[in-house]
Structures are given as structure tokens and as C-alpha cells.
Design an enzyme around this catalytic site. Structure first.
Site, PDB file in Angstrom:
ATOM      1  N   GLU A 164      17.436 -77.903  -9.105  1.00  0.00           N
ATOM      2  CA  GLU A 164      16.468 -77.014  -9.831  1.00  0.00           C
ATOM      3  C   GLU A 164      16.512 -75.728  -9.626  1.00  0.00           C
ATOM      4  O   GLU A 164      16.935 -74.998  -8.605  1.00  0.00           O
ATOM      5  CB  GLU A 164      14.717 -77.429  -9.007  1.00  0.00           C
ATOM      6  CG  GLU A 164      13.854 -76.528  -9.538  1.00  0.00           C
ATOM      7  CD  GLU A 164      12.452 -76.794  -8.957  1.00  0.00           C
ATOM      8  OE1 GLU A 164      12.252 -78.133  -8.436  1.00  0.00           O
ATOM      9  OE2 GLU A 164      11.809 -76.022  -8.672  1.00  0.00           O
ATOM     10  N   GLU A 169       8.562 -67.808  -9.584  1.00  0.00           N
ATOM     11  CA  GLU A 169       7.369 -68.220  -9.245  1.00  0.00           C
ATOM     12  C   GLU A 169       6.341 -67.429  -8.890  1.00  0.00           C
ATOM     13  O   GLU A 169       6.859 -66.238  -8.312  1.00  0.00           O
ATOM     14  CB  GLU A 169       7.738 -69.266  -7.923  1.00  0.00           C
ATOM     15  CG  GLU A 169       8.545 -70.696  -8.299  1.00  0.00           C
ATOM     16  CD  GLU A 169       8.650 -71.560  -7.224  1.00  0.00           C
ATOM     17  OE1 GLU A 169       8.081 -72.476  -7.149  1.00  0.00           O
ATOM     18  OE2 GLU A 169       9.666 -71.320  -6.469  1.00  0.00           O
TER      19      GLU A 169
END
Length: 278
Positions: A164, A169
Site C-alpha cells: 500500500e 493521509e
């Protein structure tokens, strides 16, 4: 509305720059050719030729990490207006798949996947303790029922072995603190160590360009062209630390954490464009 002329010019300039780069420097990889994009020019629903709404709950009825929201395919949670994509998190009681939840949002999968290149996303982030917007990537081989590429027959590998890449974020409880991370079999979830970030003023009031350069041996993460994290492992032969040699696809979403501010009603991640160069 941005016209098709802009896209033509981008493609022309990308081609021209690539030819110059090839003639001047044949030793370094240059990601200058625009291979996929969304400029969000057409108002209304998302472009279904480019995006897939991922709404199916995982086994157990909750999204990973104990999230407390549903992802929906409704216009209320994802729409294009005035040249911008709006992914909207809302406080509302919503019953779906036999589960009642008090928040909704959207989780989009790109129908485009690629290996190596540069991703640029111009975005403005939501505000609110408990909001968790992300611009990220997963290998299309991930075994995750309900994901677009799983439905195409590619789901063979469990997370985090698949790999990933978190381009961005942001947690509302740490306003203006952005992070990028790389999840692998050796560094994942709450134990991820491959990460870096920085403080960026006005992430919720101004647009910033979040980017990733993904090479055969490293990844470079930037905000507004300033590097805040580079992932370059000692060996790329070990799949536990470098499973990043095959196609990944893009995801866009806002998750809602259990500590959401009770006064939160609604906010959006607003995206002006997404561009992928190789």
C-alpha cells in the site's frame, strides 16, 4: 470549466518535454508523459469510465480500523461541480447491507492501474476531529471483496503483503499535519515505520499539490514540490519490504473514526485534478 484545449496542451507539452529529456539525459528516469488524468470537467456524478464506488462492507460489518461510516454511491457523497470533485462526509443515519451507521462518505477506486510513475493531486482537505481523508494506492492483486480489481478477477494477495502507498493521509485531530506512508508485510497498520510528514498551513482552506514519484527502487513524496519523505529500502529483491513492482490503483476517501467530534455535521475533500505521468 476547463476545456479540452487544456488537455491537448498538457499532452503536447508532456510529449515535447519527454523528447527533450530523452535527448539530454538517457540515464535517469523522467516521468513526463501524461498517461491518465481526471480534470473533473463534467458536472454531476463521477466519471464511471474512470472511477468505481467501493461500498461493500468487509466481513463483520465494519470497515478496517473500526471506522463508523458507510461508503455510498450517492451523489450526496461524491459529485463534480464547477470543475471540482467533492467527496463529502456527512452525519446522517444510513441503513445499508443490514448495518445502521450514523455517518456516510465515499470511497473511490480508479479503473486505471499502473507500475511506476508520478502522481499529482491538487486537493483541499476536510476539517474536524475524527475525519480521516486519504489519497492512496493499493496493488490491484489485493484480495478485498467489493474492490474494483477484485471484481475483475485479480484478488490473489492479502493486505499488507500486496503493498500500500499512502500519498496523503490527514487526521482532523492533528490539523495541518500531513503524512505519507508505505505499508508492506514488514511495516503495516499501527506498526508501520516507513512514514514521514510535515506541517502544512491551511490544508483545509487552501489547495496544495500532493505528489508521489514511484521509481523501480524508491518512492519520493512531496507537497507543493517539497520533499517530506523518501522510501528507499536496502534491497528491492525482498517482497516483504518491496512489493512495488506491479500495478497499483488509486483510492480516494474520507473515513470517520470513532472519536469523531459530536458537533461534526459535514465536510468535504475537494480535488481539482488528478494526473499520472510516466
Amino acid at each position: 470549466m476547463r476545456s479540452s484545449l487544456l488537455i491537448f496542451l498538457l499532452l503536447f507539452l508532456s510529449f515535447s518535454t519527454t523528447q527533450c529529456a530523452k535527448s539530454k539525459d538517457k540515464s535517469n528516469t523522467k516521468f513526463e508523459t501524461l498517461v491518465w488524468y481526471d480534470e473533473f470537467d463534467i458536472p454531476g456524478a463521477i466519471d464511471s469510465t474512470k472511477w468505481f464506488h467501493q461500498t461493500q462492507l468487509p466481513a463483520g460489518g465494519d470497515w478496517y480500523g473500526g471506522l463508523i461510516n458507510h461508503y455510498t454511491d450517492r451523489l450526496e457523497n461524491a459529485y463534480v461541480k464547477d470543475g471540482f470533485l467533492n467527496i463529502v462526509a456527512k452525519k446522517e443515519v444510513f441503513n445499508d447491507q443490514g448495518e445502521i451507521k450514523e455517518y456516510t462518505s465515499a470511497r473511490l477506486n480508479s479503473k486505471f492501474a499502473f507500475t511506476y510513475g508520478r502522481v499529482e493531486v491538487k486537493a483541499k482537505l476536510p476539517k474536524g476531529i475524527g475525519t480521516w481523508p486519504a489519497i492512496w494506492m493499493l496493488n490491484k492483486n489485493i484480495d478485498e471483496p467489493g474492490a474494483y480489481w477484485q471484481k475483475q478477477g485479480f484478488g490473489t494477495t492479502y493486505w499488507p503483503v500486496c503493498g500500500e502507498i499512502d500519498i496523503l493521509e490527514h487526521w482532523g485531530k492533528k490539523q495541518n499535519d500531513i503524512q505519507s506512508a508505505v505499508h508492506t508485510a514488514s511495516s503495516a497498520g499501527d506498526d508501520v515505520v516507513n512514514l514521514g510528514g510535515r506541517l502544512i498551513e491551511n490544508v483545509s482552506n487552501q489547495f496544495h499539490i500532493y505528489s508521489l514519484e514511484w521509481y523501480k527502487d524508491r518512492m519520493v513524496f512531496r507537497v507543493d514540490d517539497l520533499v517530506h519523505y523518501t522510501y528507499k529500502p536496502d534491497s528491492i529483491e525482498n517482497p516483504e519490504i518491496w512489493p512495488f513492482n506491479s500495478d497499483q490503483y488509486l483510492l480516494l476517501n474520507i473515513a470517520i473514526e470513532p472519536d469523531i467530534d459530536p458537533s461534526f455535521i459535514e465536510d468535504s475533500m475537494v480535488i481539482e485534478y488528478i494526473r499520472v505521468y510516466q
